[in-house]
Design a protein around this motif. Structure first.
Motif: not given
Length: 770
Positions: A632-637, A643-644, A647, A676, A679
């Motif tokens: 999984q990888a986070r997204l900033t808003e 896209l991180h 991660d 991701a 996403d």
């Protein structure tokens, strides 16, 4: 009452103008045979890049003529449009082929084409006068682009000019009912080119096959240049070929005699890509235990196979009796050898050659198969310079100059864009010289004088410097990743706007950083950066491209100290960590290609690469196709979002430390990146309402990632555009640049202004800069 055009209620006369690839492909004989068979009157001739048909007869029969004109067109013809205009009736009888009009120099140029079935039957028929003749061809097959010196396309303007036709060939050439009518390369053993095995006596084919069987390397002159051939099952011969060619790891193509031979080496679910008239190299899943040396395609799950595409290759394949390597005859990074046979002295043990000159060289085209359809990776012999239709017409002629690697050129006028064959890496001076000659050749051949020259935004690309040195044209810089998305749009006949995902290794960003993992909101006239992979340092600049482990260090720092380089070369490892701490010579990059490098090095992939994409290809083939789970990888808003990717790298490290097998980790990485990516598109859809995604860039040569991404996007209700006519890599950039230039030129013309490309300005504004 008689209609105003002079026709009757039952009889009519029409002038039909047919455009496309309709000259030099047997279109006029097709028209003649069709018209005479239906009892129609009139004439047909080549003129100004099209075929003009003056045809008269019964209205119902004319309707059947127009239907069959396209439905039964010759195999090499590609009709772009048919315009019809009524003319006064004359009551004429009979149908004739007229000489070409003087302005016929504007014809589209047909591509070189694999030997047709009729010619193959002659090749193997002992009773035929062309039995076993290596240069059989007809209107439906054989050399075209590679032998044309100038226009109009006639024998005198080809490299066949020095071969005077014998009486029998001349009779066929002038007979409209013969399939060799106006086939410019037509010939036979009495009057055509001769095959020799340089320095050897006896039958050239027999002796070449004996040398291959003895483990020797033979240079073979094809349509577009020389190849190096050796026994694909002989590991020693393959390794020696690699040594001479200085190509240590990149897979080599293998020629197989027929589909049965192909199926013995690879899974061939659909033979169509292999049997296409362009005869490309096709990447196919390798069968376990396939009888080829491991050194043909080391650490690869695929083999690049091609079928014979000239009579010479058919003869050699049948005589040798098993698959043989067939790879371009040039040292790595150098241009294809096609003219100077002395350049082959250090590459081959023998040279199988002939005296028909090659005027325009072209390497082999390369295709993958994605969702049961061809997916181009290199567009060259057999495909170039086949035109691509632009979705917005170029009101002013455009020359688009492409990038620096996998360079191509594109010449566009109206709705038609002609791409050159793949030319290679312009950092090599001889490749650059060929690039410049190809630009001149296309301009002369197509009789198009560009008014706009489009080029990459990168100021130091050789293609950019070439474009900016041209006089009398308006230069237009197109951002690299916008050109990728524009090429995908043009490939699909679309104009946008779309969510464009451009993932590759390197592209010059308007903010001065190295882009390569981009989410754009784009149409053909402009773009803005909606999101990107997080920026990470590129330790040592270009050195990090050659050494994937440097990118693992960039993502993980000292946490990557278990890498072999840390123990095998501790001084170098500590120097890179210090470089990262200082920030010196560590330009920031959002490159998706470098992310793949980092994961590959972490999982035991190549520490140093010898060809572009090597680590990423290794990682794709490592992945276990049925493994469960994803990272999984986070997204900033923020806007543009980030896209991180770190991660994903840390998730891979955690799995590795837990003892998870590398193939499972590779699979989870691919699934995680695809998810991701979807996403990110979801976030852009929420902000813009756009629901179509265009995927482009060299990373999407990875069919595993492409399939996972398309599947996930479609599951979420997106429409997805992928490439089908030009490659997703930098080989498609020139088409994208041409499409942007055409669309921005049209928009500016509509506004009464000069060409004004807003892409870079919009991107800079999004970054908060002037």
């Amino acid at each position: 009452m008689r209609p105003e055009d002079g026709s009757s209620d039952v009889r009519r006369r029409l002038l039909l103008r047919v455009t496309g690839t309709v000259q030099g492909v047997g279109f006029r004989p097709h028209v003649h045979a069709l018209a005479t068979g239906l009892g129609l009157a009139g004439t047909v001739r080549n003129t100004g890049g099209r075929v003009e048909i003056d045809v008269e007869g019964d209205r119902a029969v004319l309707a059947e003529f127009r239907r069959a004109l396209l439905a039964d067109a010759p195999p090499l013809a590609s009709v772009a449009s048919v315009e019809a205009r009524p003319l006064p009736g004359t009551g004429a009888r009979g149908f004739a082929i007229l000489p070409s009009a003087p302005d016929a120099a504007h014809a589209s140029v047909p591509s070189d084409t694999a030997t047709c079935g009729d010619c193959l039957r002659e090749l193997w028929d002992p009773a035929d006068r062309r039995h076993r003749y290596p240069f059989i061809n007809c209107t439906h097959c054989g050399p075209r682009y590679s032998i044309i010196r100038a226009v109009p396309y006639d024998r005198a303007t080809t490299t066949m000019a020095g071969f005077a036709m014998c009486a029998e060939c001349a009779r066929e050439y002038h007979d409209p009912s013969d399939r060799r009518f106006h086939a410019q390369p037509t010939c036979c053993p009495a009057c055509g080119p001769r095959l020799v095995l340089r320095g050897e006596d006896g039958d050239p084919i027999e002796r070449a096959a004996e040398l291959l069987a003895a483990g020797r390397i033979v240079a073979v002159k094809g349509i577009g240049g020389f190849h190096l051939a050796c026994d694909a099952a002989d590991g020693d011969a393959v390794r020696e070929l690699r040594r001479r060619k200085r190509r240590p790891g990149k897979p080599l193509a293998v020629l197989v005699a027929d589909l049965d031979a192909a199926r013995a080496l690879a899974d061939v679910e659909d033979p169509a890509p292999l049997t296409a008239r362009s005869a490309p190299v096709v990447l196919l899943p390798r069968r376990p235990g396939a009888p080829v040396a491991d050194s043909v395609a080391p650490a690869s799950a695929t083999l690049g196979l091609l079928l014979p595409y000239t009579p010479l290759h058919h003869l050699l394949a049948r005589r040798f009796g098993r698959p043989y390597v067939l790879t371009s005859a040039n040292a790595s990074g150098r241009p294809l050898v096609y003219e100077d046979e002395s350049a082959l002295e250090t590459l081959a043990d023998a040279v199988l050659t002939h005296d028909r000159p090659i005027h325009a060289p072209a390497d082999d085209s390369v295709m993958a198969v994605f969702r049961d359809a061809p997916y181009p990776l290199r567009r060259a012999r057999g495909l170039a310079p086949r035109p691509v239709r632009l979705p917005v017409a170029a009101t002013r002629p455009v020359l688009a100059c492409g990038g620096a690697q996998k360079a191509t050129l594109c010449l566009a006028a109206g709705n038609t864009a002609h791409l050159s064959p793949h030319l290679g890496d312009l950092s090599d001076y001889d490749v650059l010289r060929r690039y410049v000659r190809t630009a001149d050749y296309l301009r002369s051949l197509l009789q198009v004088t560009p008014e706009i020259v489009a080029h990459d935004l990168h100021p130091d690309y050789p293609s950019t410097r070439y474009a900016q040195a041209l006089d009398g044209v308006q230069a237009l810089a197109v951002q690299h990743h916008h050109a990728h998305i524009a090429s995908c749009l043009a490939d699909n006949g679309a104009t946008g706007p779309v969510i464009g995902v451009a993932f590759d290794g390197t592209g010059h960003g308007p903010d001065g950083t190295v882009w390569g993992g981009e989410f754009l909101v784009a149409d053909l006239t402009g773009f803005r950066r909606a999101g990107h992979l997080e920026h990470v340092p590129l330790p040592g600049g270009e050195a990090a491209v050659r050494a994937p482990w440097r990118m693992t260090a960039a993502y993980l720092g000292s946490d990557a100290s278990h890498l072999p380089v840390a123990t095998d070369r501790p001084v170098v490892w500590r120097a890179v960590l210090e470089l990262l701490r200082s920030g010196l010579n560590c330009p920031p990059t959002s490159s998706a290609g470098r992310l793949f490098d980092a994961i590959a090095a972490l999982l035991g992939g190549p520490a140093e690469v010898t060809h572009e994409g090597q680590a990423a290809i290794w990682l794709e083939h490592l992945a276990a196709p049925s493994a469960a789970g994803r990272h999984q990888a986070r997204l900033t808003e923020d806007d543009p979002f980030r896209l991180h990717a770190t991660d994903l790298v840390r998730a891979a490290l955690t799995d590795l430390d837990a003892g998870t097998p590398p193939p499972v980790i590779a699979s989870r990485f691919h699934h995680g990146l695809a998810f991701a990516l979807a996403d990110g598109c979801e976030l852009v859809r929420q902000r813009t309402g756009l629901a179509t995604v265009a995927l482009s860039g060299g990373v999407f040569q990875n069919l595993l990632l492409l399939d996972l991404t398309v599947t996930e996007l479609e599951r979420r209700g997106f429409a997805v555009l992928v490439h089908r006519q030009v490659p997703p890599n930098d080989g498609g950039l020139s088409l994208g640049q041409a499409a942007v230039a055409a669309a921005t030129g049209q928009a500016s013309a509509d506004a009464g202004e000069r060409v004004a490309y807003q892409g870079v300005q919009d991107a800079r504004a999004a970054e908060g800069r002037p």
